[in-house]
Design an enzyme around this catalytic site. Sequence first.
Site, short mmCIF file in Angstrom:
data_model
loop_
_atom_site.label_atom_id
_atom_site.label_comp_id
_atom_site.label_asym_id
_atom_site.label_seq_id
_atom_site.Cartn_x
_atom_site.Cartn_y
_atom_site.Cartn_z
N HIS A 195 -15.26 -1.14 28.92
CA HIS A 195 -14.09 -1.65 28.21
C HIS A 195 -14.97 -3.26 28.21
O HIS A 195 -15.46 -3.66 29.67
CB HIS A 195 -12.97 -1.75 28.32
CG HIS A 195 -12.52 -2.40 27.12
ND1 HIS A 195 -12.02 -4.11 26.78
CD2 HIS A 195 -11.82 -2.61 26.16
CE1 HIS A 195 -11.93 -4.83 25.76
NE2 HIS A 195 -11.13 -3.62 25.68
N GLU A 220 -18.15 -2.24 20.02
CA GLU A 220 -16.89 -3.06 20.38
C GLU A 220 -17.91 -4.69 20.30
O GLU A 220 -18.32 -4.65 21.54
CB GLU A 220 -16.48 -3.01 21.27
CG GLU A 220 -16.08 -2.58 22.72
CD GLU A 220 -15.43 -2.73 23.80
OE1 GLU A 220 -13.71 -3.35 23.53
OE2 GLU A 220 -15.61 -2.99 25.02
#
Length: 254
Positions: free
Chosen positions: A97, A168
């Site tokens: 992430h 993302e």
Amino acid sequence: MRKKLIVANWKLNGNWAFNEVMMSELSLGLKEVQWHDLEIILCPPAVYLQQLNGLMTDVPILLGGQDVSEQFFGAYTGETSGQMLKEFGCRYTLVGHSERRVRHQEQNELVALKAKTALACGLIPIICVGETLEERDSGKMNAVIQQQIQSVIDCLKDDISEVVFAYEPIWAIGTGITATVDQAQEAHAFIRGVLQQYSELCGQKVSILYGGSVKADNAQVLLGTPDIDGLLVGGSSLMSSEFLAICLSSLNSK
């Protein structure tokens, strides 16, 4: 057919009472729904996995970790192994992430190793890739994303078809700014193209999620694009009504 996934990343949020209320509300909102090819995955802080696993007896939701160690066991203070996540009922885990890449300086090679270890432990890694605003504005977006994916391909080889990717755009995480539908589809098509260069089967099979200020009012249009197979939801996953609306909107997409 590629899996459709809705993933809730609670980040550093939640507590014992909140978790109970949230699961009660999700259970009520989801109990009459036939999900077919959709999987809903909840990624809470690791300390709450056991509690939530016990609350999911009648809820069609899977558990996932927010991160996983590249090590199986040993003197690695503060780490959580894939076996531990598996023991607490996890089926998936986030890997790489952007907040891990930025705050903990996780490099592409480490992210790839974490994905490899997750697979070895029977977990499906959701591998996050994406660019900063500076990288996008300077025309480096595709090169940055390709390097992130290539590191995983080099490490996993043919096992690459067993993972999930999540695009993302770092500039859209927690900012309230969402990539336009065209921007998101363009990035997803590029990612799929990189995978197809390695293997046509891989390009067809691997699900690619979009994450970046996902809300109920943009979920369906994002999911309606050809190469977006699901959503990685941050802040909106902490509000049961909003997250339920996102889940339900996915039923009306492609």
